[in-house]
Each structure stands twice: as C-alpha cells, then as structure tokens.
Design an enzyme around this catalytic site. Structure first.
Site, PDB file in Angstrom:
ATOM      1  N   SER A  10      16.312 -11.272  19.818  1.00  0.00           N
ATOM      2  CA  SER A  10      15.395 -12.344  20.201  1.00  0.00           C
ATOM      3  C   SER A  10      15.943 -13.673  19.704  1.00  0.00           C
ATOM      4  O   SER A  10      16.485 -13.757  18.611  1.00  0.00           O
ATOM      5  CB  SER A  10      14.023 -12.128  19.569  1.00  0.00           C
ATOM      6  OG  SER A  10      13.560 -10.850  19.844  1.00  0.00           O
ATOM      7  N   HIS A  12      12.514  -7.356  31.751  1.00  0.00           N
ATOM      8  CA  HIS A  12      13.366  -6.970  30.632  1.00  0.00           C
ATOM      9  C   HIS A  12      14.669  -6.292  31.054  1.00  0.00           C
ATOM     10  O   HIS A  12      15.412  -5.813  30.214  1.00  0.00           O
ATOM     11  CB  HIS A  12      12.610  -6.060  29.658  1.00  0.00           C
ATOM     12  CG  HIS A  12      11.761  -6.819  28.695  1.00  0.00           C
ATOM     13  ND1 HIS A  12      11.888  -6.712  27.334  1.00  0.00           N
ATOM     14  CD2 HIS A  12      10.798  -7.733  28.909  1.00  0.00           C
ATOM     15  CE1 HIS A  12      11.023  -7.515  26.749  1.00  0.00           C
ATOM     16  NE2 HIS A  12      10.337  -8.141  27.690  1.00  0.00           N
ATOM     17  N   HIS A  25      15.260  -0.244  22.868  1.00  0.00           N
ATOM     18  CA  HIS A  25      14.616   0.090  21.591  1.00  0.00           C
ATOM     19  C   HIS A  25      14.075   1.522  21.615  1.00  0.00           C
ATOM     20  O   HIS A  25      13.566   1.984  22.644  1.00  0.00           O
ATOM     21  CB  HIS A  25      13.445  -0.860  21.312  1.00  0.00           C
ATOM     22  CG  HIS A  25      13.843  -2.287  21.140  1.00  0.00           C
ATOM     23  ND1 HIS A  25      13.908  -3.153  22.205  1.00  0.00           N
ATOM     24  CD2 HIS A  25      14.203  -2.996  20.047  1.00  0.00           C
ATOM     25  CE1 HIS A  25      14.285  -4.349  21.768  1.00  0.00           C
ATOM     26  NE2 HIS A  25      14.486  -4.280  20.461  1.00  0.00           N
ATOM     27  N   TYR A  60      11.379   2.511  20.311  1.00  0.00           N
ATOM     28  CA  TYR A  60       9.923   2.524  20.527  1.00  0.00           C
ATOM     29  C   TYR A  60       9.545   2.480  22.011  1.00  0.00           C
ATOM     30  O   TYR A  60       8.399   2.736  22.377  1.00  0.00           O
ATOM     31  CB  TYR A  60       9.227   1.385  19.767  1.00  0.00           C
ATOM     32  CG  TYR A  60       9.605  -0.018  20.193  1.00  0.00           C
ATOM     33  CD1 TYR A  60       9.186  -0.543  21.408  1.00  0.00           C
ATOM     34  CD2 TYR A  60      10.367  -0.831  19.363  1.00  0.00           C
ATOM     35  CE1 TYR A  60       9.533  -1.826  21.795  1.00  0.00           C
ATOM     36  CE2 TYR A  60      10.721  -2.113  19.738  1.00  0.00           C
ATOM     37  CZ  TYR A  60      10.299  -2.603  20.961  1.00  0.00           C
ATOM     38  OH  TYR A  60      10.648  -3.858  21.344  1.00  0.00           O
ATOM     39  N   GLU A  61      10.498   2.172  22.869  1.00  0.00           N
ATOM     40  CA  GLU A  61      10.194   2.171  24.313  1.00  0.00           C
ATOM     41  C   GLU A  61      10.094   3.597  24.852  1.00  0.00           C
ATOM     42  O   GLU A  61       9.655   3.795  25.981  1.00  0.00           O
ATOM     43  CB  GLU A  61      11.278   1.401  25.072  1.00  0.00           C
ATOM     44  CG  GLU A  61      11.249  -0.103  24.786  1.00  0.00           C
ATOM     45  CD  GLU A  61      12.391  -0.831  25.459  1.00  0.00           C
ATOM     46  OE1 GLU A  61      12.319  -1.053  26.670  1.00  0.00           O
ATOM     47  OE2 GLU A  61      13.369  -1.176  24.767  1.00  0.00           O
ATOM     48  N   ALA A 103      15.780  -9.937  15.428  1.00  0.00           N
ATOM     49  CA  ALA A 103      14.669 -10.677  14.815  1.00  0.00           C
ATOM     50  C   ALA A 103      14.024  -9.747  13.805  1.00  0.00           C
ATOM     51  O   ALA A 103      13.975  -8.534  14.018  1.00  0.00           O
ATOM     52  CB  ALA A 103      13.658 -11.065  15.880  1.00  0.00           C
ATOM     53  N   MET A 156      12.963  -3.590  14.131  1.00  0.00           N
ATOM     54  CA  MET A 156      12.830  -2.385  14.953  1.00  0.00           C
ATOM     55  C   MET A 156      14.101  -2.038  15.728  1.00  0.00           C
ATOM     56  O   MET A 156      14.039  -1.376  16.771  1.00  0.00           O
ATOM     57  CB  MET A 156      11.666  -2.565  15.941  1.00  0.00           C
ATOM     58  CG  MET A 156      10.343  -2.918  15.264  1.00  0.00           C
ATOM     59  SD  MET A 156       9.022  -3.219  16.437  1.00  0.00           S
ATOM     60  CE  MET A 156       7.772  -3.947  15.355  1.00  0.00           C
ATOM     61  N   SER A 157      15.240  -2.465  15.230  1.00  0.00           N
ATOM     62  CA  SER A 157      16.489  -2.202  15.973  1.00  0.00           C
ATOM     63  C   SER A 157      17.669  -2.142  14.999  1.00  0.00           C
ATOM     64  O   SER A 157      17.490  -2.052  13.789  1.00  0.00           O
ATOM     65  CB  SER A 157      16.728  -3.319  17.001  1.00  0.00           C
ATOM     66  OG  SER A 157      16.998  -4.536  16.330  1.00  0.00           O
ATOM     67  N   ASN A 164       9.256 -14.209  10.722  1.00  0.00           N
ATOM     68  CA  ASN A 164       7.930 -14.276  10.101  1.00  0.00           C
ATOM     69  C   ASN A 164       8.037 -13.680   8.707  1.00  0.00           C
ATOM     70  O   ASN A 164       8.980 -12.936   8.418  1.00  0.00           O
ATOM     71  CB  ASN A 164       6.915 -13.457  10.921  1.00  0.00           C
ATOM     72  CG  ASN A 164       7.381 -12.023  11.135  1.00  0.00           C
ATOM     73  OD1 ASN A 164       8.164 -11.758  12.056  1.00  0.00           O
ATOM     74  ND2 ASN A 164       6.940 -11.130  10.282  1.00  0.00           N
ATOM     75  N   HIS A 170       3.658 -10.776  18.389  1.00  0.00           N
ATOM     76  CA  HIS A 170       4.935 -10.881  19.077  1.00  0.00           C
ATOM     77  C   HIS A 170       5.203 -12.337  19.464  1.00  0.00           C
ATOM     78  O   HIS A 170       6.343 -12.811  19.425  1.00  0.00           O
ATOM     79  CB  HIS A 170       4.925  -9.989  20.320  1.00  0.00           C
ATOM     80  CG  HIS A 170       6.193 -10.034  21.098  1.00  0.00           C
ATOM     81  ND1 HIS A 170       7.394  -9.627  20.567  1.00  0.00           N
ATOM     82  CD2 HIS A 170       6.470 -10.484  22.346  1.00  0.00           C
ATOM     83  CE1 HIS A 170       8.356  -9.804  21.473  1.00  0.00           C
ATOM     84  NE2 HIS A 170       7.819 -10.335  22.547  1.00  0.00           N
TER      85      HIS A 170
END
Ligand code: HPA
Length: 278
Positions: free
Chosen positions: A32, A63, A85, A87-88, A115, A213-214, A237, A249
């Site tokens: 990101s 995407h 990812h 989580y997809e 990110a 997450m990656s 963040n 997000h």
C-alpha cells in the site's frame, strides 16, 4: 513424478516467456502506498495476472494486478502491482507463487514493501521501517508440503533472511536523502481482522516493532530458493490499543498515500544502487 506445484510454476514461467524475454535482476513487491510506483519505471513490458494460466487473481473488483517489467535507473526490475494475501482465501502455495515466479524469471534480489501497524518505541504513523528480521509463527509456512527440490532444500537456513549488505545500502540511501528510517522486526499475522490490544501487548513482549498481513510468507519462499531479500515497511498507524482511535482500512490507506513520496524515493534510489552489487 515432477512436483505438481513446480509444474504449475513452470507453466506460469512459460506463459510469461511467451510474452517477454526480459530477465529482471530485482523483483519488487509493491505494498500500500506504492500503488503508483510504475511512474518510476522505464517500462518495457506489462503482463496482467489474469493472462497467466493458473495464476492467483484477486476476486476483489479493482484489485486485479499485473507484473511490470523495465528499468529503475540501470537496474532491471520486475514489479508486482498488487499482491495476493492469505486472508483472501488462497492456498498458501498460491500466495507465494508470484514471488517464486519472479525468482524463476531470473531475479536475484527481492525487495518487499508493505503497510503495517507500529508498536516499536517512538514509532508514529508515516514512519518508514527497515525490516531487520521477522516472526513467522502466526502465519502458515509456505514450505509445508512436499519440498520443491528444484527450488531449494527441505530445511532452509533462516539466520540472515534480510541481507545485511542490502540493509546497509538502504540505510545509506535514507541518510543521503534525509529520510528518517526506523529499524525493527516485522511480524505477519493472517488478518483480515486487525489485532486486539492484548495481542499487540504479546507481540511487543516478543520484540516485534511492526505488524502486518503479508511479506513474511513471501520472504520464506524467496529465501528457500536463494534470493537475496530486503524489506521496508510503511507504518500506517499505531497498533491496536496504542492510540485512542479504532483501526480502519481507510486510515491505513490515507497514511500510506501520505508517506508515498518518501517511500518511493527510498525504494528507487536504493534499487539504483543494487545494480552495483549484482
Ligand atoms: N495490523 C495489521 N496489519 C496492518 C496494520 C495493523 O495495525 N496496519 C496496516 N496493516
């Protein structure tokens, strides 16, 4: 009998080779905030993921991703615009397929970006962090299953995944360009939910500075096949429980966009220097 995954990978390589004979030295995964990075590449070819049979393509509208081949300075790069990812819902072997494919196309160096949420001492949104090491045990290991002997050994060493010489180049580049660069350990969780405050307290005790997450499963697969790896994380963040605000997000995306100019500069100038070490 050839390993099924290796067969699938070889078919993907063949599909790419039917469209371009470009041999990259550096593979770059855009996280990101680096979505517009292609502007910094002298592009010689682009291949959409959907045009590679068997390649994992995101089902989320907008995407769909692509590989971009070209030059950053004198360095030959292949760049992944859009990553896959866990989580997809993909199999972990599909999550790392793109990185393995870039290695099989000839890339010797893998530059990972992402990110993340920050929990390191003094970290704030918008900071950039050099990844010095990682913690993988909260995400599935992509090497589980029959070993792909053509790529690497059953039990790969992990004592210096993020290569010191590449780290030094990135640190030097940050200094030369007046970019403040934090350093630390990145931990991958599966997502897609953000962490709870208790989980962040646990990760802090484990020595984690940034969580996302990656990246780690990609680093494990690339290290297995002998690529030299480096990584920079954009702290978007403060991690859960470290600020008053709930995480969203949108907040992550906004911070990533803000950090993009410096992030782009750091990645571009570092990659230009990589060509000397090849
Ligand atoms: N946690 C996990 N992944 C993230 C975060 C976070 O706080 N921020 C950006 N990606």
């Amino acid at each position: 009998m050839a390993n099924k995954l290796y067969e699938k990978l070889s078919n993907c390589v063949e599909a790419v080779r039917s469209k371009t004979d470009f041999v990259p030295d550096v593979a770059l995964v855009l996280g990101s905030g680096l979505g517009n990075y292609a502007e910094n590449i002298k592009v010689t070819a682009e291949i959409e993921y959907k045009d590679i049979p068997g390649f994992p393509v995101s089902t989320v509208p907008g995407h769909a991703g692509k590989f971009i081949f070209g030059y950053v300075g004198d360095t030959k790069v292949v760049c992944m615009k859009g990553r896959v990812h866990f989580y997809e819902g993909y199999d972990i072997s599909d999550v790392v397929l793109p990185v393995r494919l870039m290695g099989m196309l000839g890339a010797k160096i893998l530059f990972l970006t992402n990110a993340s949420g920050g929990l390191g001492e003094g970290f704030g949104a918008g900071d950039l962090m050099l990844i010095t090491d990682h913690i993988s045990c909260f995400a599935p290991n992509p090497l589980i299953g029959a070993n792909i002997d053509e790529l690497g050994p059953r039990f790969p060493d992990m004592s210096e995944v993020y290569k010191k010489d590449l780290q030094d180049i990135i640190k030097e580049t940050a200094k030369e360009n007046g970019i403040e660069l934090k350093e630390g350990v990145y931990c991958q969780i599966t997502g897609p939910s953000f962490e709870s405050p208790a989980e962040i307290r646990m990760l802090g005790k484990l020595g984690v500075s940034a969580v996302g997450m990656s990246t780690v499963n990609e680093a494990i697969a690339a290290n297995h096949m002998g690529l030299k790896i480096c990584g920079v994380s954009c702290i978007c963040n403060l991690a859960s429980g470290l600020s008053e605000n709930p995480l969203s997000h949108e907040e992550v995306q906004e911070a990533a966009d803000k950090a993009a100019p410096l992030f782009t500069k750091l990645v571009t100038e570092s990659i230009k220097k990589f060509s000397k070490g090849l």
